[in-house]
Design an enzyme around this catalytic site. Structure first.
Site, PDB file in Angstrom:
ATOM      1  CB  ALA A   1      -0.914  -0.008   1.221  1.00 41.28           C
ATOM      2  CB  CYS A   2       2.121   3.824  -1.590  1.00 39.89           C
ATOM      3  SG  CYS A   2       3.578   2.863  -1.160  1.00 39.89           S
TER       4      CYS A   2
END
Length: 355
Positions: free
Chosen positions: A28-29
């Protein structure tokens, strides 16, 4: 309800199901672009990863000779612009801003599928240097998009350090005017989404389907309800709502504080991990690039202070500019505060991971 609304809702529902299916394989980002008054443009991103990504900050001057690290048929160039970047494992550029105010952010996209690199292919460019190629060569999103549509390179990828899987990334670009582009490789083909309206990017699904998912929440309205999980689609909607809901203030300090508050809102608390959902990984660090004032802010999850680099006070010149490194330590735990230009030390540049 119109045919368009029906179609949009069906697309969003399909994308939602797909997101649930593929979400367990991605990391995730989040990236967002703020459009303010008085030409204030800021780009923020979070870096969420399951282990220490071994990030350090680097200063790269103009005139550096680069190659795509793909063997004999490698893309070659000389950097036109100096930049400040955040590395990944000191073998890649994951984030950064150049002296023209162009920002590049690389985020995970499990659906990525790159073209085969073979005899007769365009010159190879390691995915580790993809962001650096953009920062080295372009001042605006339009310049970059015009060149990328010519397909000047073939992206080549390698296993993530310490992991038995290929790096699969998509690229976000923004410039000092607020223009934006998203570049993805789907089924071996480059897909470029170019619009000032494309302010937000997360991970799976592909950007087109992220937009479809977000359309459902747009109809509901962020003041009524916002999705609250750490899933990529939920983070996209929260970021898209808040980045346009925060005040447009002439006070730069308030603007920076507002943008930091949004990227923190879509971060994952440190120490949280979900064994069967590796996409929910702790936020390791955050950056905010002020593209008007040429400031590059960095915030580690393990330190108490925000610190920043003043690009206008860096010698990026080819003759006297130096490659310099700011050692952030394991897990970016070294403590800094305020302007850190004088904390960088001259260093040999890292080598991009290639074939």
């Amino acid at each position: 309800m119109s045919l368009f609304s029906n179609a949009l809702r069906k697309t969003a529902t399909t994308a939602l199901v797909a997101t649930m299916l593929v979400g367990t394989t991605a990391l995730a980002c989040t990236r967002l672009v703020y459009h303010g008054v008085d030409d204030q443009i800021l780009t923020a991103r979070s870096m969420d990863w399951s282990v220490d990504v071994e990030t350090n900050l680097w200063i790269f001057p103009r005139g550096m000779e680069r190659n795509g690290q793909a063997g004999e048929n490698s893309l070659r160039w000389t950097s036109k612009y100096g930049s400040v970047i955040s590395s990944g494992y000191d073998i890649s550029t994951t984030d950064g801003m150049n002296e023209a105010g162009l920002v590049a952010n690389l985020l995970w996209l499990v659906e990525s599928s790159y073209p085969e690199f073979k005899e007769g292919s365009a010159p190879g460019l390691t995915i580790a240097a993809w962001g650096q190629y953009i920062l080295d060569n372009f001042a605006t999103v339009q310049e970059a998009v015009d060149e990328l549509r010519k397909q000047p390179y073939t992206i080549v990828t390698r296993d993530v350090p310490g992991q038995n899987r290929l790096a699969t990334l998509h690229l976000a670009i923004s410039d000092a005017s607020g223009d934006s582009a998203i570049v993805e490789y789907i089924n071996g083909q480059a897909v470029i989404h170019h619009s000032r309206e494309y302010q937000v990017l997360t991970n799976s699904p592909t950007f087109e389907r992220q937009l479809a998912l977000h359309s459902y929440w747009t109809e509901i309205g962020g003041t009524v309800m916002l999705p609250g999980t750490n899933r990529a689609a939920d983070r996209f909607t929260r970021a898209a709502f808040y980045v346009n809901a925060i005040p447009r203030d002439q006070d730069a300090r308030k603007t920076i504080a507002s943008v930091f508050s949004v990227i923190r809102n879509v971060s994952v608390p440190f120490g949280i991990s979900t064994p069967d959902q590796p996409n929910i990984s702790s936020t390791r660090w955050r950056t905010v690039a002020d593209q008007k004032r040429m400031l590059y802010f960095f915030e580690s999850a393990l330190t108490p202070n925000v610190f920043w680099v003043e690009l206008n006070n860096i010698d990026f010149s080819e003759k006297t500019g130096k490659v310099k490194k700011l050692d952030l330590g394991p897990n970016q735990a070294n403590i800094f505060s305020g302007v850190v230009n004088d904390k960088f030390e001259e260093s040999k540049p890292f080598e991009f991971l290639g074939l």
